[in-house]
Design a protein around this motif. Structure first.
Motif, PDB file in Angstrom:
ATOM      1  N   GLU A 187      38.526  48.235  43.374  1.00 45.36           N
ATOM      2  CA  GLU A 187      39.720  48.538  42.590  1.00 45.36           C
ATOM      3  C   GLU A 187      39.919  47.745  41.320  1.00 45.36           C
ATOM      4  OE1 GLU A 187      43.116  49.814  44.277  1.00 45.36           O
ATOM      5  OE2 GLU A 187      42.505  50.459  46.048  1.00 45.36           O
ATOM      6  N   TYR A 188      39.559  46.125  41.524  1.00 45.44           N
ATOM      7  CA  TYR A 188      40.009  45.425  40.507  1.00 45.44           C
ATOM      8  C   TYR A 188      39.160  45.639  39.268  1.00 45.44           C
ATOM      9  CZ  TYR A 188      40.810  40.987  38.087  1.00 45.44           C
ATOM     10  OH  TYR A 188      40.972  39.946  37.215  1.00 45.44           O
ATOM     11  N   GLU A 189      37.718  46.137  39.401  1.00 45.34           N
ATOM     12  CA  GLU A 189      36.936  46.142  38.448  1.00 45.34           C
ATOM     13  C   GLU A 189      37.250  47.735  37.665  1.00 45.34           C
ATOM     14  OE1 GLU A 189      32.773  44.236  39.628  1.00 45.34           O
ATOM     15  OE2 GLU A 189      33.042  46.051  40.413  1.00 45.34           O
ATOM     16  N   VAL A 190      37.886  48.812  38.451  1.00 41.94           N
ATOM     17  CA  VAL A 190      38.306  50.001  37.631  1.00 41.94           C
ATOM     18  C   VAL A 190      39.562  49.977  36.982  1.00 41.94           C
ATOM     19  CG1 VAL A 190      36.462  51.052  38.824  1.00 41.94           C
ATOM     20  CG2 VAL A 190      38.711  51.144  39.851  1.00 41.94           C
ATOM     21  N   THR A 191      40.482  49.251  37.551  1.00 43.40           N
ATOM     22  CA  THR A 191      41.930  49.145  37.088  1.00 43.40           C
ATOM     23  C   THR A 191      42.436  47.973  36.373  1.00 43.40           C
ATOM     24  OG1 THR A 191      42.896  48.279  38.976  1.00 43.40           O
ATOM     25  CG2 THR A 191      42.424  50.649  39.180  1.00 43.40           C
ATOM     26  N   GLY A 192      41.533  46.743  36.565  1.00 49.66           N
ATOM     27  CA  GLY A 192      42.183  45.518  35.718  1.00 49.66           C
ATOM     28  C   GLY A 192      42.900  44.535  36.696  1.00 49.66           C
ATOM     29  N   GLY A 193      43.115  45.358  37.947  1.00 51.02           N
ATOM     30  CA  GLY A 193      43.669  44.302  38.790  1.00 51.02           C
ATOM     31  C   GLY A 193      45.202  44.652  39.213  1.00 51.02           C
ATOM     32  N   GLU A 194      45.989  45.803  38.566  1.00 50.99           N
ATOM     33  CA  GLU A 194      47.131  46.003  38.878  1.00 50.99           C
ATOM     34  C   GLU A 194      47.439  46.120  40.432  1.00 50.99           C
ATOM     35  OE1 GLU A 194      50.486  49.362  37.816  1.00 50.99           O
ATOM     36  OE2 GLU A 194      48.641  49.355  36.580  1.00 50.99           O
ATOM     37  N   GLY A 195      48.464  45.582  40.836  1.00 51.97           N
ATOM     38  CA  GLY A 195      48.856  45.621  42.271  1.00 51.97           C
ATOM     39  C   GLY A 195      47.889  44.961  43.338  1.00 51.97           C
ATOM     40  N   LEU A 196      46.962  44.289  42.737  1.00 50.76           N
ATOM     41  CA  LEU A 196      46.088  43.554  43.538  1.00 50.76           C
ATOM     42  C   LEU A 196      46.119  42.058  43.784  1.00 50.76           C
ATOM     43  CD1 LEU A 196      42.990  45.715  42.471  1.00 50.76           C
ATOM     44  CD2 LEU A 196      44.171  45.818  44.694  1.00 50.76           C
ATOM     45  N   PRO A 197      45.756  41.562  44.950  1.00 51.85           N
ATOM     46  CA  PRO A 197      45.969  40.012  44.963  1.00 51.85           C
ATOM     47  C   PRO A 197      45.098  39.194  43.896  1.00 51.85           C
ATOM     48  CG  PRO A 197      44.298  40.946  46.680  1.00 51.85           C
ATOM     49  CD  PRO A 197      44.951  41.910  46.150  1.00 51.85           C
ATOM     50  N   ALA A 198      45.566  38.002  43.503  1.00 51.50           N
ATOM     51  CA  ALA A 198      44.631  37.104  42.348  1.00 51.50           C
ATOM     52  C   ALA A 198      43.401  36.938  42.846  1.00 51.50           C
ATOM     53  CB  ALA A 198      45.767  36.052  42.329  1.00 51.50           C
ATOM     54  N   ASP A 199      43.182  36.901  44.242  1.00 53.03           N
ATOM     55  CA  ASP A 199      41.837  36.349  44.639  1.00 53.03           C
ATOM     56  C   ASP A 199      40.932  37.432  44.242  1.00 53.03           C
ATOM     57  OD1 ASP A 199      42.649  34.266  46.225  1.00 53.03           O
ATOM     58  OD2 ASP A 199      42.624  35.216  48.223  1.00 53.03           O
ATOM     59  N   GLN A 234      49.430  55.611  45.866  1.00 49.03           N
ATOM     60  CA  GLN A 234      49.611  56.145  44.523  1.00 49.03           C
ATOM     61  C   GLN A 234      49.999  54.921  43.710  1.00 49.03           C
ATOM     62  OE1 GLN A 234      49.779  59.227  43.298  1.00 49.03           O
ATOM     63  NE2 GLN A 234      48.893  59.993  45.148  1.00 49.03           N
ATOM     64  N   ARG A 235      49.587  54.820  42.778  1.00 54.09           N
ATOM     65  CA  ARG A 235      49.628  53.707  41.453  1.00 54.09           C
ATOM     66  C   ARG A 235      49.702  54.497  40.376  1.00 54.09           C
ATOM     67  NH1 ARG A 235      45.330  50.833  44.759  1.00 54.09           N
ATOM     68  NH2 ARG A 235      46.270  49.366  46.238  1.00 54.09           N
ATOM     69  N   ARG A 236      49.813  53.453  39.379  1.00 54.11           N
ATOM     70  CA  ARG A 236      49.888  53.781  37.967  1.00 54.11           C
ATOM     71  C   ARG A 236      48.603  54.474  37.717  1.00 54.11           C
ATOM     72  NH1 ARG A 236      50.050  49.666  32.766  1.00 54.11           N
ATOM     73  NH2 ARG A 236      50.072  51.244  30.944  1.00 54.11           N
ATOM     74  N   HIS A 237      47.529  53.940  38.148  1.00 54.94           N
ATOM     75  CA  HIS A 237      46.235  54.609  37.918  1.00 54.94           C
ATOM     76  C   HIS A 237      45.884  55.302  39.066  1.00 54.94           C
ATOM     77  CE1 HIS A 237      45.428  52.020  34.305  1.00 54.94           C
ATOM     78  NE2 HIS A 237      45.951  51.122  34.936  1.00 54.94           N
ATOM     79  N   ARG A 238      45.356  56.388  38.999  1.00 54.50           N
ATOM     80  CA  ARG A 238      44.913  57.128  40.304  1.00 54.50           C
ATOM     81  C   ARG A 238      43.642  56.782  40.768  1.00 54.50           C
ATOM     82  NH1 ARG A 238      45.370  63.546  39.606  1.00 54.50           N
ATOM     83  NH2 ARG A 238      44.843  63.407  41.720  1.00 54.50           N
ATOM     84  N   VAL A 239      43.498  56.231  41.938  1.00 56.11           N
ATOM     85  CA  VAL A 239      42.185  55.563  42.491  1.00 56.11           C
ATOM     86  C   VAL A 239      41.763  56.446  43.588  1.00 56.11           C
ATOM     87  CG1 VAL A 239      41.254  53.508  43.165  1.00 56.11           C
ATOM     88  CG2 VAL A 239      42.995  53.312  41.741  1.00 56.11           C
ATOM     89  N   TYR A 240      40.392  56.779  43.396  1.00 54.60           N
ATOM     90  CA  TYR A 240      39.809  57.368  44.464  1.00 54.60           C
ATOM     91  C   TYR A 240      38.645  56.643  45.266  1.00 54.60           C
ATOM     92  CZ  TYR A 240      41.565  61.388  41.877  1.00 54.60           C
ATOM     93  OH  TYR A 240      42.265  62.348  41.254  1.00 54.60           O
ATOM     94  N   HIS A 241      38.695  56.562  46.549  1.00 57.27           N
ATOM     95  CA  HIS A 241      37.867  55.859  47.454  1.00 57.27           C
ATOM     96  C   HIS A 241      36.860  56.905  47.956  1.00 57.27           C
ATOM     97  CE1 HIS A 241      40.452  51.873  48.024  1.00 57.27           C
ATOM     98  NE2 HIS A 241      40.624  52.184  46.784  1.00 57.27           N
TER      99      HIS A 241
END
Length: 346
Positions: A51-63, A328-335
């Motif tokens: 997710e970090y790689e496709v969204t830039g990290g919004e809403g994800l831990p700093a790790d 649901q986030r600003r970016h729609r992410v599909y897993h």
């Protein structure tokens, strides 16, 4: 050692038969980044890294950013080796560049890409007198690292020797020696583990990632490594590392086969829908092997299609149960949940 050597041979042969080897290897590299970083205490899970790689990290831990830098360092190392094509590429400059990539956002005291200028020690106490192990003083690092590169990273058998070191023995010696030298203020464990797939690649093997085994057996990892440093007891460490290589090879082969089978099943699920042969949805299963977490914008760019077409293609895979939207986030992410679950298994 013999089991590990045979396992490496099986991995090499298996990789040559896989139709999507490069895509699978890309995904396994990110699995390695998660495991190696978790050994050092990060908590990022594999879906979060994707997710970090496709969204830039919004809403994800700093790790997640720390883990992603491991991916970048690994890719940089493999690209550097491929450019030169020999073990001569594994030099001090590359070791420092790996550290710089890994630690490029670290505070200045960590000196990204530079050897330490201070004495460090290993242990829980705040005083050097309470240390369990004390690496060489900084004034000896240049000499130690020069010997490390010459004798291990760029190891070349000498004709007069009774026999040459197997690649498994080289891995065991190199990792232990690097951790003993401890050339950087921080990041030594991760850099030491980054060097292992590079050494294997330089010997013609597919990159092999053993951090999953090391993470699951962290106590034995530390104890056997410590035994080489404190008592010169190499046998337990070499046995442990050989087992890590053996299990990692078997795991990589099994995961690659399961990923290939999953992609083929997804393809069959889509084909029965009667889609046009050039439908964007039919191209997504192969893309998901390398990127099991995607956004509409990413699919648009990867497949060279319009945003609405990418959106419709993803909706098709959601209806088939291949993809899901976990939040649901600003970016729609599909897993691709089934693939992510398989990658999370031991």
């Amino acid at each position: 050692m013999q089991d590990a050597k045979e396992a490496l041979g099986m991995l090499k042969m298996s990789s040559q038969l896989l139709p999507n080897h490069d895509l699978i290897t890309r995904t396994l590299a990110r699995r390695e980044a998660v495991h190696s970083s978790q050994i050092e205490g990060t908590r990022t899970q594999l879906p979060e890294l994707f997710e970090y790689e496709v969204t830039g990290g919004e809403g994800l831990p700093a790790d997640a950013g720390i883990t992603q830098r491991y991916v970048q360092a690994l890719e940089f190392g493999l690209a550097s080796y491929r450019q030169q094509g020999s073990r001569a590429a594994l030099d001090e400059r590359l070791v420092k560049q790996l550290h710089a990539e890994l630690m490029r956002d670290a505070v200045e005291v960590y000196r990204p890409g530079e050897y330490r200028l201070m004495q460090v020690w290993i242990g829980q106490g705040r005083r050097i007198e309470d240390a369990t192990f004390v690496p060489p003083p900084p004034e000896y690092l240049a000499e130690c690292m020069s010997a490390f590169v010459r004798d291990l990273l760029q190891y070349t058998p000498v004709e007069e020797e009774q026999g040459e070191l197997s690649i498994v023995a080289q891995l065991a010696l190199a990792h232990a020696q690097f951790e003993t030298i401890h050339p950087f203020v921080d990041g030594n464990g991760r850099v030491g583990r980054l060097l292992l797939p590079l050494m294997l690649a330089a010997e013609g093997y597919p990159p092999l990632y053993i951090s999953g085994f090391l993470l699951r057996n962290r106590r034995d990892y530390y104890d056997t490594l410590s035994a080489t440093q404190l008592r010169g007891d190499w046998a337990p460490w070499c046995t442990f590392l050989a087992e890590a290589v053996t299990q990692a090879c078997r795991s990589a082969i099994a995961i690659a086969q399961d990923m290939t089978a999953l992609e083929q099943r997804w393809q069959r699920q889509l084909e029965v829908l009667g889609l046009r042969r050039d439908a964007a949805a039919l191209k997504l299963p192969r893309l998901l092997l390398a990127q099991p977490v995607v956004t509409v914008r990413q699919v648009e760019q990867e497949l060279g299609i319009s945003f609405p077409t990418a959106n419709k293609a993803l909706d098709v895979l959601v209806r088939c149960g291949i993809l899901s939207e976990p939040a649901q986030r600003r970016h729609r992410v599909y897993h691709a949940r089934e693939l992510l679950d398989r990658l999370s298994q031991d």
